[in-house]
Motif scaffolding. Structure first.
Motif, PDB file in Angstrom:
ATOM      1  N   GLY A   8       0.786  -1.204  -0.029  1.00  0.00           N
ATOM      2  CA  GLY A   8       0.042   0.034  -0.041  1.00  0.00           C
ATOM      3  C   GLY A   8       0.717   1.358   0.006  1.00  0.00           C
ATOM      4  O   GLY A   8       2.161   1.286   0.257  1.00  0.00           O
ATOM      5  N   SER A   9       0.334   2.433  -0.103  1.00  0.00           N
ATOM      6  CA  SER A   9       0.932   3.807  -0.140  1.00  0.00           C
ATOM      7  C   SER A   9       1.625   3.913   1.017  1.00  0.00           C
ATOM      8  O   SER A   9       0.986   3.766   2.431  1.00  0.00           O
ATOM      9  N   VAL A  10       2.902   4.384   1.227  1.00  0.00           N
ATOM     10  CA  VAL A  10       3.477   5.062   2.335  1.00  0.00           C
ATOM     11  C   VAL A  10       3.704   6.636   1.912  1.00  0.00           C
ATOM     12  O   VAL A  10       3.697   6.812   0.827  1.00  0.00           O
ATOM     13  N   ARG A  54      -1.880   5.723  20.532  1.00  0.00           N
ATOM     14  CA  ARG A  54      -2.751   7.055  19.945  1.00  0.00           C
ATOM     15  C   ARG A  54      -1.744   7.642  18.775  1.00  0.00           C
ATOM     16  O   ARG A  54      -2.433   8.694  17.996  1.00  0.00           O
ATOM     17  N   VAL A  55      -0.800   7.492  18.797  1.00  0.00           N
ATOM     18  CA  VAL A  55      -0.041   7.943  17.682  1.00  0.00           C
ATOM     19  C   VAL A  55       0.962   7.029  17.214  1.00  0.00           C
ATOM     20  O   VAL A  55       1.815   6.457  17.939  1.00  0.00           O
ATOM     21  N   GLU A  56       0.949   6.757  15.752  1.00  0.00           N
ATOM     22  CA  GLU A  56       1.520   5.463  15.179  1.00  0.00           C
ATOM     23  C   GLU A  56       3.097   5.739  15.121  1.00  0.00           C
ATOM     24  O   GLU A  56       3.145   6.872  14.682  1.00  0.00           O
ATOM     25  N   PRO A  57       3.703   5.051  15.458  1.00  0.00           N
ATOM     26  CA  PRO A  57       5.344   5.095  15.159  1.00  0.00           C
ATOM     27  C   PRO A  57       5.663   5.193  13.631  1.00  0.00           C
ATOM     28  O   PRO A  57       4.871   4.455  12.736  1.00  0.00           O
ATOM     29  N   LEU A  58       6.664   6.352  13.429  1.00  0.00           N
ATOM     30  CA  LEU A  58       6.894   6.317  11.937  1.00  0.00           C
ATOM     31  C   LEU A  58       7.501   5.134  11.533  1.00  0.00           C
ATOM     32  O   LEU A  58       8.181   4.223  12.145  1.00  0.00           O
ATOM     33  N   LEU A  59       7.565   4.813  10.304  1.00  0.00           N
ATOM     34  CA  LEU A  59       8.235   3.782   9.594  1.00  0.00           C
ATOM     35  C   LEU A  59       9.687   4.113   9.456  1.00  0.00           C
ATOM     36  O   LEU A  59      10.627   3.174   9.487  1.00  0.00           O
ATOM     37  N   ALA A  60       9.959   5.321   9.375  1.00  0.00           N
ATOM     38  CA  ALA A  60      11.522   5.612   9.452  1.00  0.00           C
ATOM     39  C   ALA A  60      11.757   7.293   9.567  1.00  0.00           C
ATOM     40  O   ALA A  60      10.722   7.907   9.368  1.00  0.00           O
ATOM     41  N   ALA A  61      12.638   7.779  10.085  1.00  0.00           N
ATOM     42  CA  ALA A  61      12.844   9.213  10.238  1.00  0.00           C
ATOM     43  C   ALA A  61      14.355   9.567  10.206  1.00  0.00           C
ATOM     44  O   ALA A  61      15.041   8.892  10.591  1.00  0.00           O
ATOM     45  N   ASP A  62      14.547  10.777   9.705  1.00  0.00           N
ATOM     46  CA  ASP A  62      15.625  11.333   9.825  1.00  0.00           C
ATOM     47  C   ASP A  62      15.534  12.753  10.446  1.00  0.00           C
ATOM     48  O   ASP A  62      15.002  13.566  10.142  1.00  0.00           O
ATOM     49  N   LEU A  63      16.025  12.642  11.805  1.00  0.00           N
ATOM     50  CA  LEU A  63      15.671  13.750  12.608  1.00  0.00           C
ATOM     51  C   LEU A  63      16.791  15.052  12.453  1.00  0.00           C
ATOM     52  O   LEU A  63      15.927  16.359  12.642  1.00  0.00           O
ATOM     53  N   ASP A  64      17.600  14.725  11.825  1.00  0.00           N
ATOM     54  CA  ASP A  64      18.392  15.947  11.517  1.00  0.00           C
ATOM     55  C   ASP A  64      17.856  16.804  10.532  1.00  0.00           C
ATOM     56  O   ASP A  64      18.027  17.992  10.388  1.00  0.00           O
ATOM     57  N   ARG A  65      17.316  16.195   9.287  1.00  0.00           N
ATOM     58  CA  ARG A  65      16.784  16.807   8.321  1.00  0.00           C
ATOM     59  C   ARG A  65      15.190  17.034   8.362  1.00  0.00           C
ATOM     60  O   ARG A  65      14.344  17.713   7.548  1.00  0.00           O
ATOM     61  N   GLY A  66      14.698  16.300   9.677  1.00  0.00           N
ATOM     62  CA  GLY A  66      12.957  16.546   9.710  1.00  0.00           C
ATOM     63  C   GLY A  66      12.490  15.705   8.552  1.00  0.00           C
ATOM     64  O   GLY A  66      10.979  16.297   8.224  1.00  0.00           O
ATOM     65  N   TRP A  67      12.759  14.658   8.191  1.00  0.00           N
ATOM     66  CA  TRP A  67      12.231  13.724   7.258  1.00  0.00           C
ATOM     67  C   TRP A  67      11.271  12.606   7.925  1.00  0.00           C
ATOM     68  O   TRP A  67      12.051  12.093   8.899  1.00  0.00           O
ATOM     69  N   MET A  68      10.400  12.508   7.387  1.00  0.00           N
ATOM     70  CA  MET A  68       9.346  11.295   8.115  1.00  0.00           C
ATOM     71  C   MET A  68       8.931  10.300   6.901  1.00  0.00           C
ATOM     72  O   MET A  68       8.644  10.637   5.970  1.00  0.00           O
ATOM     73  N   MET A  74       6.074   7.556   6.583  1.00  0.00           N
ATOM     74  CA  MET A  74       4.427   7.102   7.399  1.00  0.00           C
ATOM     75  C   MET A  74       3.752   6.039   6.664  1.00  0.00           C
ATOM     76  O   MET A  74       3.643   6.097   5.343  1.00  0.00           O
ATOM     77  N   ARG A  75       3.264   5.099   7.532  1.00  0.00           N
ATOM     78  CA  ARG A  75       2.218   4.377   7.043  1.00  0.00           C
ATOM     79  C   ARG A  75       0.851   5.108   6.588  1.00  0.00           C
ATOM     80  O   ARG A  75       0.383   6.059   7.052  1.00  0.00           O
ATOM     81  N   ASP A  76       0.290   4.901   5.673  1.00  0.00           N
ATOM     82  CA  ASP A  76      -1.047   5.449   5.073  1.00  0.00           C
ATOM     83  C   ASP A  76      -1.851   5.556   6.229  1.00  0.00           C
ATOM     84  O   ASP A  76      -2.257   4.415   7.141  1.00  0.00           O
TER      85      ASP A  76
END
Length: 310
Positions: free
Chosen positions: A52-54, A80-94, A96-98
């Motif tokens: 499915g879409s991410v 209540r808040v779903e974990p991210l599939l992946a994150a780059d905290l330095d660049r602020g990238w996420m 996420m599952r649909d």
């Protein structure tokens, strides 16, 4: 800043990161990515995969902390808040599952506002759960809009933009309301600050509140400004004050009644009344963008006048 989000070199880097993360997750692309959302402060890519879409989201500047915030929320309140599939905290990238179907569309189809009840309950419980994390929230860059500094922040905002004298005259009122609200002793915590039906998605029978980029550390009842006065009160037909928001307010207050047994229902209702009005001042401060001063003025009108001028 929107030029960055469409720059071929930046997009190539974003796509490469998404591919790296999806490969690590055992997902394969099934088509080209779309870019359905571009604003000054963020962009979103929709990536079709075998599962499915991410969704990839990148934030800039004052919202860049959202990746770290969602990561922290998923640790504290994973139901209540779903974990991210992946994150780059330095660049602020996420990545996420649909999240499912947007509540805004469901409200229209169902001709009902009833879904707001589990959403308001969940948002209140998140704020209660995050009360001990204020220092951690501030450390990752979540804006500080607490009662002790809101009057000065409000005054500073009015020095930055051109507004009518009545908004400047309300600076003292901000301080008075902050003092009145502080008396109830409700701990300041994480507050979403842009809680409307476009920020809620439904999947597998559960309501997920997303888009935490505007969240701040403030009085948790400030969330009622946008949710109650900016949204629910307008009802299904977009008619001002056509819905009694009391039952929705009480749903939000229920977790606080349990967490603060020393406060009566009347106490909580009065605190909510004060916070709903003052919340517009906080929203003006926290949400202000130099490129969108019209939105700031509308929030100031809601605070001072209780309505937006026609």
């Amino acid at each position: 800043m929107t030029e960055l989000w469409t720059d071929p070199q930046w997009l190539a880097g974003a796509h490469a990161w998404v591919d790296e993360q999806t490969d690590a997750l055992g997902l394969e692309r099934t088509g080209d990515a779309e870019q359905p959302h571009i604003t000054v402060w963020s962009t979103v890519l929709k990536v079709p995969t075998t599962a499915g879409s991410v969704w990839f989201k990148a934030n800039h500047g004052r919202l860049q902390h959202e990746a770290a915030l969602v990561t922290l929320l998923a640790e504290r309140v994973p139901d209540r808040v779903e974990p991210l599939l992946a994150a780059d905290l330095d660049r602020g990238w996420m990545l996420m599952r649909d999240a499912g179907t947007r509540m805004r569309e469901l409200v229209v189809v169902e001709a009902s506002l009833v879904r707001w009840h589990p959403v308001l309950d969940s948002v209140a419980r998140i704020s209660v759960a995050m009360e001990d994390d204020v220092d951690a929230l501030l450390a990752i860059g979540v804006p500080d809009v607490r009662l002790a500094i809101l009057p000065a922040s409000y005054a500073a905002l009015l020095e930055e933009i051109d507004v009518a004298p009545r908004f400047r005259a309300a600076t003292g009122w901000v301080a008075e309301l902050c003092e009145q609200l502080a008396v109830y002793g409700i701990r300041e915590s994480l507050q979403h600050d842009d809680l409307h039906d476009g920020q809620v998605f439904v999947r597998d029978g559960r309501h997920w509140v997303v888009d935490w980029g505007d969240a701040c550390v403030s009085h948790p009842f400030f969330a009622l400004a946008v949710a109650l006065e900016g949204q629910i009160a307008w009802g299904l037909d977009d008619v001002e004050n056509s819905v009694d928001t009391g039952p929705f307010r009480d749903t939000f207050l229920a977790p606080y009644a349990a967490a603060y047994p020393n406060l009566s229902h009347a106490d909580l209702v009065e605190a909510a009344r004060l916070a709903t009005r003052l919340g517009w001042a906080a929203r003006a401060v926290n949400g202000h963008l130099s490129v969108d001063q019209a939105s700031t003025r509308r929030r100031l009108e809601m605070f001072v006048d209780g309505r937006v001028e026609d």
